[in-house]
Structure formats: structure tokens, C-alpha cells
Design an enzyme around this catalytic site. Structure first.
Site, PDB file in Angstrom:
ATOM      1  N   GLY A  37      51.126  56.949  -5.074  1.00  0.00           N
ATOM      2  CA  GLY A  37      50.984  56.423  -3.729  1.00  0.00           C
ATOM      3  C   GLY A  37      49.661  55.689  -3.564  1.00  0.00           C
ATOM      4  O   GLY A  37      49.168  55.032  -4.493  1.00  0.00           O
ATOM      5  N   SER A  38      49.050  55.829  -2.410  1.00  0.00           N
ATOM      6  CA  SER A  38      47.864  55.030  -2.069  1.00  0.00           C
ATOM      7  C   SER A  38      46.615  55.380  -2.855  1.00  0.00           C
ATOM      8  O   SER A  38      45.607  54.661  -2.767  1.00  0.00           O
ATOM      9  CB  SER A  38      47.578  55.150  -0.571  1.00  0.00           C
ATOM     10  OG  SER A  38      48.639  54.582   0.172  1.00  0.00           O
TER      11      SER A  38
END
Length: 454
Positions: A229-230
Site C-alpha cells: 500500500g502507501s
């Protein structure tokens, strides 16, 4: 552990069994089966084996010496006998099982017990000699006993327990590392098990009840890979600066909630959760965790530069570690959509938590990635281990570090902000979906963070 606290040692357990000549129709086999969590058929099968003559002790199961209440209940059953047997003992129980693993029948089956099995268990001695009337006359051949060695780890057992107590009811993986040296201070995967239970041995019925897969208590998430993810975004930002694909202050255009490169993408859009009115530069994109910015960033970097620099960080490379770590990979970058998705940690990107701890150490160490390790080094000169030297420049590392400080101060990690302590971190949520329209997928939550202390 690093402070000489014992986390695995040789000790004793109880061997629970029946003395065949003492068993009769009044022996409560159902009660015995229930207390030992085994099947009555299993008990009867053992009692009816050919060797099971009268007065023979037939072992049914080993139990920990801590189970005193169970011992007292077992001894109420006619024919039950309990004896002392040698066993591996784990004083910290579930808290250190991710690290230690467990031993069964004198062999390491997982964790450090498996990885360093040959060193820990040693070798039996052997002797061939001539005997006369019970007296040894002459030795023909002899192999000396080779004792197992003590292993000291970088782990802090008390810190390990503290982390376990916080996350024991969750599905989690936690790595705490000294980013200056590479020493792993704690490594916890939950849900987990009491290594003592496995060391004394579990029954076939108990084994059948243990689920396989990512929810199994035996599955060590610290060694596995997950979509980042981020938490991938600082890496993409660093690569963009290193390749001069963009500058930190460059404005990528007005913030929006969805975006596509052009109409050739059809109904495929990159989406993000928050729209903001500030300049769409690197720092703000990290603070607001702007998926669209990093999708554009990855496209600006381009396929070749992206692959080359991800490989420079150690993607697709085996990390030398005492246990087998799954390789961190980015998959096929065979289209603009794939490249864009990679920019914000989706697509085919899969990373290992220990590897990511090393990656983030480069932002703390002026561009150098530490090499994670778990075997304690007594010699100070050997304590600092390096995985990748100068993977990014000090200038780039400082830029990313300052941006990560803002993420904690005013961004997605602001709940962790503390005026008295500098924290630098990035949150991440990776969606695990079959398609963009999948409403039933799960999520991985990440938080990669470091401080000024190492």
C-alpha cells in the site's frame, strides 16, 4: 536474549500414561481422553498393541510441568502414571515463539530451533569396546560427545513480550530494528502458539484442528510478503528524485479524487481518498497519501528506471537472514496501468516486513540500508551490518525523512504525533481485491516508522 535472559532451555516435562496392569473396567478412559484432548480410540489402540503387557507404562501424551491442576486431575484416574521426562522449555511462552520456534523429539521444527538445529542440539557420543563380565577391556572406536552451543540473540525478550501483549489478539507482524546496526530487537507474529505445548508434543487430533494458511498460529507473517500500500510511496518519491524524473517542489496538478492517464484506459481510474487545496508536490502527496500523485510519479520515472532502482533497493533479491525470508518483488511492469498501480503500492508489489524495515533505514541513515540480523555480535566492530551502501543520496534521504516527519505531524499518521519525540513514518492500506469493483476484499494495514534514537 541480548541481556542474557533465557528464552529457550533444556528442562523437564511430564509424561502421562497408563500402566496396563492397573487399567480395568473402572478406569475412566473418557475422562482421561477429555483431559488430554485425545480420542478414546487412540488410548484403546495403544493399550491393545502387542508390546502392551501388564505393568508396562504406555505413554499417551507429554504435558508441561506448569500444568499442575491438570496433573492432579489426571492422577485421580485409576491406572494413570506420570513421570518426569526431558523437554525443551520456553519461559516466555507465546511471546517469543515467533523467534524461537520449537523442538520435538530432539529436533528443531521451526524458528531459530530449526535454523540452528545442528549447533543447538550437538551430537551424541559413541563407543565400541570389548566387554568381559561387565568390565570394559578395550576400546575399539570412539566418538566424543559434542555438546550443543549456547546461542545469544539480538532480541530483547522483555520488549518482545511487551509487543506481544499489545498485538496478541490481532493478525499482525511487528519488526523492531536498530537501524544503525541492523540488530532485530523484536520480531512478533500473531496469532501464535505456546512453544512449550508443541515441544512436549501435540496429538494428531490437535494437529488437525490447527488451520493452515495466513490465519494459522504456525504462519510467521514476519517472513512472508504482503502488498505494501502507501508505505511504497516514499520509495517511489526517492527514486523519482534520484533519477531526476521530477523535483520535490514540482506541482503535479490540482488534487482530485480520481484520475486516468487518457481515454485509452477506458473505465479504469486511479482513485484517492482525500482532496486537498495545497500544492500537489512530494511532501503534500506523502502527507495526504495521494495515490494519484504517485501513480503519475511512477509513470514519470518510467518502466526501465523504476525496475533498475527498485532492484537497487534489493527487490527480487534474496536477503541473507538466519531464517528464510520471502523475496520482495514488484511483478510485471508490462503496462502503464501496472506501473501506475505500483506507484502507490498496489498492482503486483509484494514486500516483506523485515525488508521494509531495511528500506526505511536508508531514510534514517543518509541513504544506506542496514542488514537485519538476529545473532548477537559481542565484538562492537561487527555490530553494524550493511545490506546496501548509498542506495540513495544523503540529500534524497533527508528530503524523504523531513517529509515523513510531516506525515506524523499533520498527515495520515498524526495520531502518533508527540511534541517531545521526533517520529518519521508512513501509513499504508493495501486493498486485497479480485477486481476494482470487488466490495468483499480485505485490507492490509501498515505503519513504517522510525525515530532519532536508532
Amino acid at each position: 536474549d541480548r541481556s542474557d535472559r533465557i528464552i529457550a532451555k533444556d528442562g523437564e516435562a511430564y509424561s502421562v500414561g497408563l500402566v496396563n496392569g492397573k487399567v480395568d473396567s473402572t478406569t475412566d478412559l473418557n475422562r482421561l481422553a477429555s483431559l488430554l484432548n485425545i480420542d478414546v480410540k487412540t488410548i484403546n489402540d495403544k493399550l491393545n498393541q502387542k508390546y502392551a503387557s501388564d505393568n508396562i507404562f504406555i505413554e499417551l501424551k507429554k504435558i508441561s510441568k506448569e500444568e499442575q491442576d491438570l496433573k492432579l486431575e489426571l492422577l485421580k484416574i485409576k491406572g494413570v502414571m506420570i513421570t518426569d521426562v526431558k523437554s525443551r522449555v520456553y519461559p516466555y511462552k507465546e511471546a517469543t515463539s515467533t523467534v524461537t520456534g520449537y523442538v520435538q523429539n530432539g529436533e528443531g521444527k521451526s524458528g531459530i530451533e530449526l535454523a540452528l538445529n545442528d549447533k543447538l542440539k550437538g551430537e551424541d557420543g559413541k563407543e565400541i569396546y570389548i566387554d568381559k563380565d561387565g568390565t570394559k577391556i578395550k576400546t575399539i572406536a570412539e566418538k566424543k560427545v559434542k555438546n550443543g552451543v549456547d546461542i545469544k540473540l539480538t532480541i530483547d525478550a522483555e520488549e518482545q513480550k511487551k509487543i506481544y501483549d499489545v498485538f496478541k489478539d490481532d493478525k499482525s507482524a511487528v519488526i523492531k530494528i536498530n537501524y544503525n546496526t541492523g540488530e532485530i530487537i523484536a520480531m512478533v507474529s500473531t496469532p501464535t502458539y505456546d512453544a512449550n505445548t508443541f515441544s512436549v508434543g501435540i496429538t494428531d487430533e490437535e494437529w488437525e484442528n490447527i488451520k493452515n494458511g495466513v490465519d494459522s498460529i504456525l504462519y510467521n507473517k514476519c517472513l512472508a510478503t504482503f502488498a505494501p500500500g502507501s508505505t511504497m510511496k516514499p520509495i517511489i518519491g526517492a527514486i523519482g528524485l534520484e533519477t531526476n524524473s521530477f523535483t520535490a517542489s514540482e506541482d503535479f496538478g490540482k488534487s482530485n479524487l480520481k484520475w486516468q492517464k487518457d481515454s485509452s484506459w477506458g473505465d479504469f481510474y486511479i482513485t484517492t481518498l482525500e482532496k486537498y487545496n495545497e500544492t500537489s508536490n512530494l511532501q503534500n502527496a506523502l502527507v495526504y497519501s495521494d495515490n494519484i500523485y504517485f501513480a503519475k510519479a511512477a509513470l514519470k520515472i518510467g518502466k526501465d528506471n523504476l525496475k533498475k532502482n527498485l532492484d537497487k533497493f534489493g527487490f527480487n533479491e534474496k536477503m541473507d537472514f538466519v531464517q528464510d525470508i520471502q523475496n520482495s518483488t514488484y511483478g510485471k511492469l508490462d503496462s502503464d496501468k501496472a506501473i501506475a498501480n505500483t506507484g502507490y503500492g498496489q498492482g503486483e508489489v509484494m514486500v516483506n516486513p523485515i525488508f521494509m524495515a531495511s528500506v526505511y533505514s536508508s531514510f534514517a541513515n543518509g541513504g544506506t540500508m542496514c542488514k537485519p540480523y538476529m545473532i548477537y555480535e559481542e565484538n562492537k566492530e561487527n555490530k553494524t551490518k550493511i545490506f546496501k551502501q548509498n542506495v540513495i543520496t544523503e540529500k534524497t534521504a533527508t528530503e524523504i525523512k523531513n517529509d515523513l516527519k510531516e506525515v506524523v505531524k499533520r498527515g495520515t499518521a498524526k495520531e502518533c504525533y508527540n511534541e517531545s519525540k521526533n517520529l518519521y513514518g508512513k501509513t499504508g492500506t493495501a486493498e486485497i481485491k479480485a477486481s476494482q469493483d470487488d466490495k468483499n476484499g480485505t485490507e492490509n494495514g501498515w505503519f513504517d516508522v522510525f525515530d532519532d534514537d536508532g
